[in-house]
Design an enzyme around this catalytic site. Structure first.
Site, short mmCIF file in Angstrom:
data_model
loop_
_atom_site.label_atom_id
_atom_site.label_comp_id
_atom_site.label_asym_id
_atom_site.label_seq_id
_atom_site.Cartn_x
_atom_site.Cartn_y
_atom_site.Cartn_z
N GLU A 104 0.82 -1.21 0.00
CA GLU A 104 0.00 0.00 0.00
C GLU A 104 0.86 1.26 0.00
O GLU A 104 0.48 2.29 -0.57
CB GLU A 104 -0.93 0.00 1.21
CG GLU A 104 -1.98 -1.10 1.20
CD GLU A 104 -1.47 -2.39 1.84
OE1 GLU A 104 -0.24 -2.52 2.01
OE2 GLU A 104 -2.29 -3.25 2.16
N GLY A 350 15.01 -1.41 -0.24
CA GLY A 350 15.12 -0.47 -1.34
C GLY A 350 15.96 -0.91 -2.52
O GLY A 350 16.28 -0.09 -3.39
N ASN A 374 3.11 -8.51 -4.61
CA ASN A 374 2.98 -7.80 -5.89
C ASN A 374 3.84 -8.45 -6.98
O ASN A 374 5.07 -8.40 -6.92
CB ASN A 374 3.37 -6.34 -5.69
CG ASN A 374 3.08 -5.48 -6.89
OD1 ASN A 374 2.65 -5.97 -7.93
ND2 ASN A 374 3.29 -4.18 -6.76
#
Length: 462
Positions: A104, A350, A374
């Site tokens: 999200e 990251g 995802n």
């Protein structure tokens, strides 16, 4: 019924404190920011907005080079600093976006990037629940936004939080429905529920509490669901005004990649064929680790990279590798993969895009028991995508990508091993190439969804 929930939230207050304390002990809370769970600290009026965490070895520094904005850097003992800004005045409009966790949060960044084009003077507050999401935001959050942990869902803390920030619009992403914060938030501003979904498990629960669900949902001025299946669930729960625009994750930008690091990594790997296991959980690793030796015996030019969903588990993963007679090194131990090892574990945030960039095949974790993560992030990098049997949290995306021959769904460890062997076989090079090309086409074809979302959101912008 809402009153009963409020009363229970008071009665259970000691339990909340115990839960927060336990989360602290197991490393799921940041002790430096624990006050945010009780709505203590930052606020909208005359506040110092927490824009970004960074490491500053100089200790304390004030930069007043720019007249409009002054930044303060505060060095903490734990090497984390808060980059604070006086950039925003109380008069500026504030859009509050709640993003429960990592997935999200990525969507929230897409929304911020595009909403600010429609309303340049708007500033953003992002709330989330997990430490992982906070760590990701610490490197990706733009200067026009700040992050705060969502307070405990108790009327005292939620009212204080809302009084502190006074948002002009609230946007909730996907499925986290906190009754108190939503009910109180609607008294302060318009609320939107976007990319909404209901898992099969939650749907069964809400069917038994349909009226309570309706009490919560009625606080939203607009509800946009991510699939036809979710629309049917909302309708079955008595919500007739929801609309289906598709999954906004299609609009998420391609993960950023440091080109200097990519060049260095590509040169180091020396044309090895890389298989990435991304966003893995212990249940995934129980299936993955036992097949690696078998795979590498047949394909010596194959290199395995594992990126756990929660990097703090790295010690446990390294121990499990030893149990399976696998040589493994973590990124925190060596910045580049040890090519003589069997597996390289990326325990840093990251850098998913960096490793997707060098991958030929990517297995997306959480797809054995967690409902899947995802799969579109890997598709942007034209990876051949594999996922497990449980994609219940991403049903429509999984269905679509399979129909477009852009991914492969496996059932178990044996199926995973056979699929990888088939894809890595030189005789199937054209088949592998087709999967990779189809994955990129699939994600690019669906990117127009963002415009439809923005068209609905725009009238509500302050």
């Amino acid at each position: 019924m809402m009153l009963l929930y409020y009363i229970l939230s008071f009665i259970l207050l000691p339990v909340y404190f115990i839960i927060i304390f336990i989360r602290l002990l197991i490393g799921k809370e940041d002790i430096r920011r624990i006050q945010e769970r009780f709505a203590i600290g930052k606020q909208r009026q005359n506040s110092l907005l927490d824009l970004q965490m960074s490491v500053n070895q100089e200790g304390f520094k004030v930069d007043t080079e720019h007249k409009a904005t002054s930044y303060v850097y505060i060095h903490r003992n734990a090497s984390l600093m808060y980059k604070l800004s006086l950039e925003r005045s109380y008069a500026q409009s504030l859009v509050w976006i709640h993003a429960a966790s990592v997935g999200e949060v990525m969507t929230s960044l897409t929304l911020i990037h595009n909403i600010c084009k429609l309303a340049p003077n708007v500033r953003f507050l992002i709330t989330s629940w997990t430490n992982t999401s906070a760590k990701i935001l610490s490197t990706k959050l733009p200067k026009i936004a700040t992050h705060q942990f969502l307070p405990i869902d108790n009327v005292i803390f939620t009212r204080k939080f809302l009084s502190n920030w006074k948002p002009d619009l609230g946007i909730f992403i996907e499925s986290e429905l906190w009754p108190c914060i939503i009910n109180e938030g609607a008294k302060h501003c318009k609320l939107l529920l976007v990319n909404a979904r209901i898992s099969n498990k939650s749907f069964k629960t809400w069917l038994k509490r349909k009226k309570f669900f309706q009490l919560i949902i009625k606080n939203f001025s607009k509800i946009i669901v991510q699939s036809e299946c979710d629309l049917q669930k909302f309708n079955a729960l008595g919500i007739s005004d929801a609309m289906n625009l598709g999954n906004i994750k299609f609009a998420n930008e391609k993960l950023l990649v440091n080109q200097e690091k990519l060049s260095k990594l590509s040169l180091h790997l020396d044309n090895r064929r890389v298989v990435v296991f991304a966003s893995t959980h212990p249940e995934d690793e129980e299936v993955i680790l036992p097949i690696i030796n078998n795979l590498k015996e047949q394909f010596v030019d194959c290199y395995i990279i594992l990126i756990p969903r929660h990097p703090e588990r790295v010690k446990s993963i390294l121990n499990n590798c030893k149990c399976h007679n696998l040589l493994a090194t973590a990124k925190s131990q060596n910045d580049l993969p040890v090519l003589s090892d069997d597996i390289y574990i990326v325990d840093r945030f990251g850098e998913m895009g960096l490793f997707f960039s060098v991958a030929t095949i990517s297995f997306i974790g959480g797809s054995f028991k967690q409902g899947g993560h995802n799969i579109l992030e890997a598709a942007y990098f034209s990876n051949c995508i594999i996922f497990g049997p449980d994609m219940s949290k991403n049903t429509d995306i999984a269905k679509g990508i399979l129909q477009n021959n852009a991914a492969i769904q496996i059932k178990n460890g044996e199926d995973l091993l056979n699929t990888l062997k088939s894809l890595l076989n030189a005789n199937n090079a054209l088949k592998l190439k087709a999967y990779r090309e189809n994955a990129l086409k699939f994600v690019e074809h669906n990117q127009k969804i963002l415009d439809e979302y923005l068209h609905v959101i725009k009238p509500f912008l302050p």
